[in-house]
Design an enzyme around this catalytic site. Structure first.
Site, PDB file in Angstrom:
ATOM      1  N   CYS A  41      43.825  29.322  36.359  1.00 22.20           N
ATOM      2  CA  CYS A  41      42.669  28.705  35.767  1.00 22.20           C
ATOM      3  C   CYS A  41      42.663  29.197  34.347  1.00 22.20           C
ATOM      4  O   CYS A  41      41.771  28.949  33.585  1.00 22.20           O
ATOM      5  CB  CYS A  41      41.406  29.135  36.480  1.00 22.20           C
ATOM      6  SG  CYS A  41      41.319  28.411  38.076  1.00 22.20           S
ATOM      7  N   GLU A  44      43.840  35.650  47.294  1.00 24.31           N
ATOM      8  CA  GLU A  44      45.007  35.514  46.435  1.00 24.31           C
ATOM      9  C   GLU A  44      45.046  36.625  45.406  1.00 24.31           C
ATOM     10  O   GLU A  44      44.014  37.167  45.031  1.00 24.31           O
ATOM     11  CB  GLU A  44      44.932  34.187  45.681  1.00 24.31           C
ATOM     12  CG  GLU A  44      45.083  32.991  46.583  1.00 24.31           C
ATOM     13  CD  GLU A  44      44.909  31.686  45.824  1.00 24.31           C
ATOM     14  OE1 GLU A  44      45.440  31.557  44.715  1.00 24.31           O
ATOM     15  OE2 GLU A  44      44.233  30.807  46.357  1.00 24.31           O
ATOM     16  N   CYS A  47      33.243  33.404  47.611  1.00 25.89           N
ATOM     17  CA  CYS A  47      32.326  33.917  46.595  1.00 25.89           C
ATOM     18  C   CYS A  47      30.976  33.256  46.808  1.00 25.89           C
ATOM     19  O   CYS A  47      30.915  32.081  47.180  1.00 25.89           O
ATOM     20  CB  CYS A  47      32.850  33.598  45.192  1.00 25.89           C
ATOM     21  SG  CYS A  47      31.839  34.295  43.851  1.00 25.89           S
ATOM     22  N   CYS A 106      34.266  26.332  39.622  1.00 25.46           N
ATOM     23  CA  CYS A 106      35.194  27.310  40.172  1.00 25.46           C
ATOM     24  C   CYS A 106      35.522  26.963  41.623  1.00 25.46           C
ATOM     25  O   CYS A 106      34.627  26.729  42.436  1.00 25.46           O
ATOM     26  CB  CYS A 106      34.607  28.707  40.088  1.00 25.46           C
ATOM     27  SG  CYS A 106      35.675  29.969  40.791  1.00 25.46           S
ATOM     28  N   CYS A 132      45.995  40.163  38.755  1.00 21.91           N
ATOM     29  CA  CYS A 132      44.655  39.624  38.942  1.00 21.91           C
ATOM     30  C   CYS A 132      44.314  39.778  40.423  1.00 21.91           C
ATOM     31  O   CYS A 132      45.008  39.224  41.272  1.00 21.91           O
ATOM     32  CB  CYS A 132      44.656  38.160  38.537  1.00 21.91           C
ATOM     33  SG  CYS A 132      43.089  37.342  38.825  1.00 21.91           S
ATOM     34  N   CYS A 150      29.396  28.672  41.360  1.00 23.34           N
ATOM     35  CA  CYS A 150      29.591  28.039  40.046  1.00 23.34           C
ATOM     36  C   CYS A 150      30.328  26.714  40.239  1.00 23.34           C
ATOM     37  O   CYS A 150      31.365  26.666  40.899  1.00 23.34           O
ATOM     38  CB  CYS A 150      30.399  28.956  39.126  1.00 23.34           C
ATOM     39  SG  CYS A 150      29.643  30.587  38.906  1.00 23.34           S
TER      40      CYS A 150
HETATM   41  N1  SAH Z   1      33.138  36.344  39.590  1.00 21.92           N
HETATM   42  C1  SAH Z   1      33.741  36.972  38.456  1.00 21.92           C
HETATM   43  C2  SAH Z   1      35.239  37.122  38.545  1.00 21.92           C
HETATM   44  C3  SAH Z   1      36.056  36.015  39.156  1.00 21.92           C
HETATM   45  S1  SAH Z   1      36.366  34.550  38.228  1.00 21.92           S
HETATM   46  C4  SAH Z   1      33.372  36.217  37.204  1.00 21.92           C
HETATM   47  O1  SAH Z   1      32.822  35.136  37.316  1.00 21.92           O
HETATM   48  O2  SAH Z   1      33.591  36.740  36.115  1.00 21.92           O
HETATM   49  C5  SAH Z   1      37.264  35.063  36.821  1.00 21.92           C
HETATM   50  C6  SAH Z   1      37.047  34.155  35.642  1.00 21.92           C
HETATM   51  O3  SAH Z   1      37.574  32.844  35.903  1.00 21.92           O
HETATM   52  C7  SAH Z   1      35.589  33.942  35.276  1.00 21.92           C
HETATM   53  O4  SAH Z   1      35.435  34.069  33.887  1.00 21.92           O
HETATM   54  C8  SAH Z   1      35.362  32.509  35.734  1.00 21.92           C
HETATM   55  O5  SAH Z   1      34.280  31.925  35.088  1.00 21.92           O
HETATM   56  C9  SAH Z   1      36.675  31.876  35.407  1.00 21.92           C
HETATM   57  N2  SAH Z   1      36.959  30.574  36.013  1.00 21.92           N
HETATM   58  C10 SAH Z   1      36.645  30.119  37.237  1.00 21.92           C
HETATM   59  N3  SAH Z   1      37.080  28.857  37.421  1.00 21.92           N
HETATM   60  C11 SAH Z   1      37.711  28.488  36.285  1.00 21.92           C
HETATM   61  C12 SAH Z   1      38.387  27.309  35.848  1.00 21.92           C
HETATM   62  N4  SAH Z   1      38.495  26.234  36.625  1.00 21.92           N
HETATM   63  N5  SAH Z   1      38.927  27.309  34.602  1.00 21.92           N
HETATM   64  C13 SAH Z   1      38.818  28.391  33.795  1.00 21.92           C
HETATM   65  N6  SAH Z   1      38.195  29.520  34.145  1.00 21.92           N
HETATM   66  C14 SAH Z   1      37.643  29.576  35.375  1.00 21.92           C
END
Ligand code: SAH
Length: 418
Positions: free
Chosen positions: A411, A151, A171, A178, A164, A175
């Site tokens: 997000c 996306e 990935c 996510c 973005c 986490c």
């Molecule tokens: N892997 C990289 C980039 C992709 S995620 C990273 O972790 O930085 C981009 C951002 O979205 C990251 O800061 C991640 O922690 C955040 N993110 C992921 N899921 C989320 C959610 N449900 N709500 C808010 N932020 C989220």
């Protein structure tokens, strides 16, 4: 991914694992991370699996945007055509955002199809395009040549247009909050697959599809800012991401002619890769997804913390500032009763200040929530207090808002680097 909803509650009753009544300074519960409705993949040691190597898959076709200008010329010659056609093709692709042979009227009609087939094979096939009601946010869902889905999200702000982008299909960082991590890593995206997201977004803008443009505005518009906050961990796909960045900043017609400062690379904190990035001397904006200042919680929220601890990640972030002079962003998704306690704001401020002043700013952002789950955004008053404490400690802090909720497109963190 960034733009998908976080954790989905499949209807099972939620049982927040709250422990104790919190600390004396903060009489709120401590909710611990736990997945709901899906199982985090665990290794033999019982810890969340981290996938750095990608599963074997067929490679996407080679595309002009995978190559340096010299390689492009060589390839056009290989196709049996004059080398200078490479530059014309680059102009069509990067400047006019087109791969349509019919529009390439400066190329001999007999050669157009062959040049396009050989140099500009289709990489992203549109599956879906979702728009917010006011039209200032568009989410694209793309299918790659092997069926993998990624996306990108396009957002208009006053004075800038941000895209973005994804850097991996899936990935491997696992986490628990996510959505992207749930299925693990499908594969790395190629350089051209990364770049093509921008070209396709520019084409959509040129077609007038992004609303919110000022009336009477006639100058052609393009994506001005890029955040690597879509699917994937950019620093786990280091070489291709860096090649994509080089093409984004290369002057037209060799690239997109963007400013490195307007490109944000966001990471969970792969310390050796952060050090490598600092040594590139390409002054991209660097963002660290911290989400907790204490290892106890961060070990659970960001599994890679088992390799590189909070202090190591912060040291690497500070070193990035020293090497580039670029102020670093700390991303902090505020999760109700999990990481939003006042003492954590104070600890974060302390850890940042220990490493100096003026080198960092913090972007707290409400978690993209799942109603009824433990993965809920903090209360507004709690968020304000979190920000207030950081600011009181002299840390520049900007509470970010989410974008495109109605298209499942936020997000929120998408805009966080801005
Ligand atoms: N892997 C990289 C980039 C992709 S995620 C990273 O972790 O930085 C981009 C951002 O979205 C990251 O800061 C991640 O922690 C955040 N993110 C992921 N899921 C989320 C959610 N449900 N709500 C808010 N932020 C989220």
């Amino acid at each position: 991914m960034a733009v998908e909803r976080g954790i989905r509650n499949n209807g099972a009753p939620t049982t927040p694992r709250a422990t104790g009544a919190g600390t004396a300074t903060d009489a709120r519960p401590q909710v611990r991370p736990a997945t709901e409705g899906w199982q985090q993949k665990l290794g033999p040691d019982g810890r969340p699996v981290l996938q750095f190597a990608e599963p074997k898959r067929g490679k996407p076709p080679v595309h002009l945007a995978d190559l340096t200008p010299e390689q492009r010329t060589a390839r056009v010659i290989e196709l049996g055509l004059p080398g200078f056609r490479a530059k014309q093709l680059s102009t069509h692709y990067f400047t006019h955002c087109t791969t349509d042979p019919a529009r390439m009227t400066d190329l001999p009609a007999a050669q157009r199809d062959e040049l396009v087939a050989g140099m500009l094979p289709p990489l992203l096939t549109e599956v879906r395009r979702l728009r917010t009601d006011n039209g200032d946010t568009i989410k694209f869902l793309w299918k790659l040549h092997d069926g993998a889905l990624v996306e990108s999200v396009l957002m208009r702000y006053p004075g800038r247009i941000t895209l973005c982008v994804s850097s991996q299909a899936g990935c491997g960082m696992n986490c628990p909050f996510c959505a992207t991590g749930q299925a693990g890593l499908t594969r790395n995206m190629s350089t051209a697959e990364i770049v093509d997201q921008v070209v396709q977004a520019n084409a959509a803008i040129a077609a007038g599809e992004l609303g919110g443009k000022k009336r009477g505005e006639t100058t052609p518009e393009r994506v001005s800012n890029i955040v690597f906050m879509g699917m994937g961990e950019p620093l786990a796909n280091y070489n291709r991401v860096m090649d994509a960045v080089r093409t984004m900043v290369a002057p037209q017609p060799h690239g997109l002619g963007m400013s490195a400062r307007h490109i944000t690379v966001s990471t969970v904190g792969l310390v050796p890769a952060i050090e490598k990035l600092a040594a590139e001397r390409i002054p991209v904006t660097f963002a660290l997804s911290l989400h907790a200042p204490d290892d106890e919680l961060r070990d659970e929220l960001i599994p890679v913390n088992s390799r590189w601890k909070v202090d190591e990640a912060l040291d690497a972030a500070r070193a990035y500032f020293d090497a580039t002079g670029r102020r670093v962003s700390i991303e902090y998704a505020l999760i109700k009763d999990m990481n939003d306690h006042a003492w954590r704001a104070d600890l974060l401020a302390k850890k940042l200040t220990e490493r100096g002043r003026g080198w960092v700013h913090v972007n707290p952002i409400p978690l993209n929530p799942t109603p009824g789950s433990i993965w809920t955004s903090s209360e507004p008053a709690v968020m304000r207090e979190f920000v207030r404490r950081l600011e009181a400690a002299g840390i520049p802090t900007t509470l970010r808002d989410t974008r495109g909720k109605e298209i499942d497109g936020a997000c929120g963190q998408l805009a966080a680097a801005e």
